[in-house]
Structure formats: structure tokens, C-alpha cells
Scaffold this active site. Structure first.
Site, short mmCIF file in Angstrom:
data_model
loop_
_atom_site.label_atom_id
_atom_site.label_comp_id
_atom_site.label_asym_id
_atom_site.label_seq_id
_atom_site.Cartn_x
_atom_site.Cartn_y
_atom_site.Cartn_z
N THR A 153 78.43 125.58 108.46
CA THR A 153 78.77 125.78 109.86
C THR A 153 78.08 125.30 111.26
O THR A 153 78.37 124.67 112.13
CB THR A 153 79.14 127.28 110.01
OG1 THR A 153 79.95 127.59 108.92
CG2 THR A 153 79.48 127.87 111.41
P1 AMP Z 1 78.73 129.83 106.89
O1 AMP Z 1 77.59 130.73 106.32
O2 AMP Z 1 78.38 128.40 107.04
O3 AMP Z 1 80.13 130.07 106.20
O4 AMP Z 1 78.92 130.38 108.48
C1 AMP Z 1 80.17 131.10 108.84
C2 AMP Z 1 79.66 132.30 109.76
O5 AMP Z 1 78.89 131.76 110.89
C3 AMP Z 1 80.89 132.78 110.09
O6 AMP Z 1 81.57 133.65 109.40
C4 AMP Z 1 80.15 133.64 111.41
O7 AMP Z 1 79.90 135.06 111.03
C5 AMP Z 1 78.87 133.30 111.60
N1 AMP Z 1 78.78 132.61 112.86
C6 AMP Z 1 79.80 131.53 113.51
N2 AMP Z 1 79.58 131.43 115.04
C7 AMP Z 1 78.27 132.07 115.04
C8 AMP Z 1 77.77 132.47 116.13
N3 AMP Z 1 77.80 131.75 117.53
N4 AMP Z 1 76.56 132.89 116.25
C9 AMP Z 1 75.98 133.83 115.09
N5 AMP Z 1 76.83 133.50 114.06
C10 AMP Z 1 78.13 132.85 113.93
ZN ZN Z 2 81.86 127.00 108.92
ZN ZN Z 3 81.82 129.48 105.60
#
Ligand code: AMP
Ligand code: ZN
Ligand code: ZN
Length: 440
Positions: free
Chosen positions: A93
């Protein structure tokens, strides 16, 4: 090189240019005339200039559009341009959201994972909550470039948008940032702010008088990714989340229509989603002797450091191909991944085949779900891309392209000069972007 101004000048004089879309003229927001309450013309009567809205639906695979759950997104695709988009590696992400707004691959922009350390900041760790500017300083995000050019921006969540970019931490202070540029309006990420509130914030910002209205906005939805992790890409949870986000896109379009606000919508995902299961786990201790390494990260890929003095023993067992896993010295990863040279990346990198997990140990309980982070060319990692609005022709399906090309496209839409030294370019879009007012 100032490619855009030359192009804009040529457009004013001639009818042709390699990049035909004419963005709204750049004018410093502070120089615009204020609109007084009594003399303001009714909203419907105002001829508004198009704004650019970058929407991220985290973890949205383009094939979710074929599930008959997305009337609004499917209509947007039919009325605009769509393509299967390749994320950058690793398909996580934060690395990909930073790529989308900088035009650089993670190896170059420095957000190399969702969590990492940096030898120049001993004892500290980057997490998804880190907003100290130094983690983010290797690449300028588009809202900073825009603000510096006098274009007002507003972010309804985006990784890094709460960072005072270019600022420094006050010595001895409590995480106080001195200087730095943020979007003119921004929100601290909070997962419990619901879709309706997120969309309505965008509409409220656009309700403002012209002089205070943003021209570039971001909007972020996390629920499709969350559901994908919980249930996998083919789960009822994902279908419910896809339907909910589609409804939010419908609300956004209705709000824009009610304001009479033309918008170039660029709807993207950061990566796709692959089904995972406890039946597809490679324990890290089956790839090397645990006395030779310290594990940094596990999951769709694992990163490791050698125990000092154990480098040779570790490399002998670890490096090369294993069933469902490839391991490299990070600096010797396949060139097509464009990854491995940033000093923030640990020295050893093992990548699992899509759908497989490298975990510290064999799991004790069965599980099934989904994840991402795999090879960026694996079909399961493909990300959504839809662009619709006055700059885009209807019903165009583009060939797959890399997400480093999104930031150059956004720069064109906003009217910023082409970036220098970026990993992407606007090449996939040059032929199709329309001049303002052109119908085709
Ligand atoms: P991943 O672990 O790669 O799946 O990351 C996805 C998660 O990143 C989402 O479910 C959000 O909770 C988190 N996320 C997305 N944008 C933000 C942000 N701007 N600040 C903190 N956490 C975030
Ligand atoms: Zn993502
Ligand atoms: Zn994810």
C-alpha cells in the site's frame, strides 16, 4: 526542460501538440479575487473550471468490475478510459500510493515497504503512522509541486499527505515539524471516517467560492483491501465492499453534478489481491538455518539480515530457487522489479509465488484470506485504472501500463510542467487526452 509551457505556448499559436489537453490556467490561489457573499452568483450559474480528483480504492482488482456490482464504476469506465495497471514492486500500500503521486518506483522514492528502518536514523522505524518528513523526503508528491505552483490542493486521506514535506523536526521538540508543505486542506487518516463523510468532504471543499476552492483533490477508500485480506478476493466480504465503494463513487458523481462541477476523475488502485491459505505456506526455517539470519519481514515476501559472520553459510542455503520461493541478495534481484538498491532494503530478499506465504514458522491453525506484495506483473496484483472527465475520450481501453505513469498524467491534468527524472511518463495518454471543449 520546461516541456509544458512550450507545449502550452505552441497550443495557443498552433493547433497541434504532442500533448493536446489544455488544463485550466495556473493562477496563484492568493491572487484570485474574493467572492463576497451578497455578490456571489448562484452556484448553478457559475461556469466552473474542471478540477482533478485522484481516487484510490485500495486493493481493487479490475476484474471486480465484471461482478455486476459496480454500476457507477462500470459507467465511468464506459464513458472514459480504462486499463489494467501494473503496480510497482513491492505491491504494497504505502510504496504504491507514494509512487502514484511521485512518478518514482519505491527503490527511488524511499517508501520501500509499509514498515522499514534506516541506518541514518538508528533506533527508529517507519510505520504507516510515521509522518516525520525525513522518511518521505526523497521524492516530492504532486500536491507539494502544485501548492508551490499556486494550485490549491486538498486530500481526503492519502499516505504521506499529513507530512510537512521538506520540513524538519524541531530540535528537542515533541515531533513538531518546522517549515514544510502540506496540501492546503488535509485530514489525518482515520479508518472510522465512513465513505459518505469522505465523499461529502470533497463536495464541501468544492462548494467553496472559486478563490478558495481546490483544483486537485485526493480521496481514499480502504474497505475493499480490508475485506480482501479477511476473506480473499472471491469472498462475499469483498463483494459487499466493492458495492459500498461503488455507491460512494455514485454519491461523488451526484454531488459534482449538483454543483455543476466538471471533474477529471482518475480512479486507481494501489495493487490487487491474491487468495492465501495455510495450505500454501513456506516456513522460513525450511529455507535457511535460523542461527544464520534475523528475519525482518514475512508474508508474501520475507526480508532478512545475516547474523554477523554467518553471511556465507546463509547465502549457501538461501540464495536461488526453492519450491514456490526465489531468494536473492537484494542488490541482485531481477532488473524488471526495479527494486533492491535502496539502502533501506534489508540485504536478503525472498519472494513467494503469488498465493503463497513465507512465514517465520509453519502456522499452528488453519487460515484462509488474501494478501498482496507479490511480483508486480502477476495478474492477481493488477490494479484498477479508470479516468473520466472533460480531458478523456469515451470508451477507450488502453494497453497495460505501469503506475509510475499516473503522476505525469496528473501533472498534465493540473497544468504542471513535466517532472524531471521521473521513472514514468505521460506516454500512454498523450494520444488520447482531449483539448478543453473538444468532443470526440
Ligand atoms: P496494507 O497492509 O498494505 O494492506 O495496507 C492497507 C492499510 O493501510 C489500510 O487498511 C489502512 O488501514 C492503512 N492506511 C491507508 N492509508 C493510510 C494512511 N494515510 N495512514 C495510515 N494508514 C493508512
Ligand atoms: Zn493497499
Ligand atoms: Zn492490503
Amino acid at each position: 526542460m520546461t516541456r509544458f509551457p512550450l507545449c502550452a505556448l505552441a497550443l495557443a499559436l498552433l493547433a497541434g501538440c504532442s500533448y493536446p489537453y489544455t488544463p485550466p490556467a495556473l493562477s496563484p490561489v492568493t491572487a484570485a479575487a474574493p467572492v463576497s457573499g451578497s455578490s456571489a452568483s448562484p452556484l448553478a450559474a457559475e461556469a466552473r473550471t474542471p478540477v482533478t480528483i485522484l481516487v484510490s480504492i485500495d486493493g481493487f482488482r479490475p476484474d471486480y468490475l465484471t461482478r455486476d456490482l459496480t454500476p457507477n464504476l462500470s459507467r465511468l469506465a464506459a464513458q472514459g478510459v480504462s486499463a489494467p495497471m501494473r503496480p510497482s514492486f513491492p505491491s504494497k500500500t504505502f510504496p504504491n500510493h507514494w509512487t502514484l503521486v511521485t512518478g518514482l518506483v519505491p527503490d527511488h522514492h524511499g517508501i520501500i515497504a509499509n514498515g522499514f528502518t534506516d541506518a541514518t536514523h538508528p533506533g527508529e522505524r517507519f510505520t504507516m503512522a510515521s509522518d516525520e518528513p525525513y522518511w518521505w523526503s526523497a521524492a516530492e508528491p504532486i500536491w507539494v509541486t502544485a501548492e508551490k505552483a499556486g494550485v490549491r490542493t486538498a486530500t481526503m486521506f492519502w499516505p504521506g499527505s499529513n507530512v510537512g514535506w521538506g520540513g524538519t523536526l524541531e530540535p528537542g521538540g515533541h515531533h513538531q515539524v518546522v517549515g514544510g508543505v502540506r496540501p492546503h486542506d488535509w485530514q489525518q487518516f482515520n479508518q472510522s471516517v465512513n465513505d459518505r463523510q469522505r465523499v461529502d468532504s470533497i463536495i464541501d471543499w468544492l462548494r467553496r467560492p472559486a478563490a478558495e476552492r481546490p483544483s486537485f483533490l485526493t480521496l481514499y477508500f480502504d474497505e475493499v483491501d480490508t475485506a480482501g485480506h479477511e476473506g480473499g478476493p472471491d469472498s462475499p466480504q469483498v463483494n459487499a465492499a466493492v458495492g459500498a465503494v461503488d455507491a460512494a463513487i455514485g454519491r461523488l458523481q451526484a454531488g459534482l453534478a449538483a454543483l455543476g462541477q466538471p471533474a477529471n476523475l482518475v480512479v486507481v488502485a494501489d495493487h490487487g489481491m491474491a487468495a492465501t491459505s495455510s495450505d500454501r505456506v513456506v516456513p522460513l526455517d525450511s529455507l535457511a538455518d535460523p542461527s544464520d539470519y534475523a528475519m525482518v519481514e514475512d508474508g508474501p515476501y520475507a526480508t532478512l539480515r545475516a547474523v554477523p559472520g554467518h553471511e556465507q553459510a546463509l547465502e549457501k542455503r538461501l540464495l536461488g530457487h526453492h519450491d514456490h520461493v526465489d531468494c536473492w541478495r537484494s542488490t541482485a534481484m531481477p532488473a524488471r522489479l526495479r527494486y533492491g538498491h535502496n539502502p533501506r532494503i534489508p540485504p536478503y530478499f525472498c519472494l513467494a509465488e503469488a498465493g503463497w506465504l513465507i512465514l517465520a514458522k509453519r502456522p499452528e491453525k488453519p487460515f484462509a484470506g488474501g494478501t498482496h506484495g507479490y511480483d508486480n506483473v502477476d495478474p492477481s496484483m493488477t490494479a484498477l485504472f479508470i479516468a473520466q472527465g472533460p480531458a478523456f475520450p469515451a470508451g477507450v481501453r488502453l494497453a497495460p501500463f505501469d503506475n509510475v505513469d499516473v503522476a505525469p498524467l496528473l501533472r498534465d491534468l493540473i497544468g504542471l510542467p513535466a517532472g524531471q527524472g521521473l521513472d514514468g511518463s505521460d506516454a500512454p495518454f498523450r494520444r488520447i487526452l482531449k483539448r478543453q471543449g473538444e468532443s470526440r
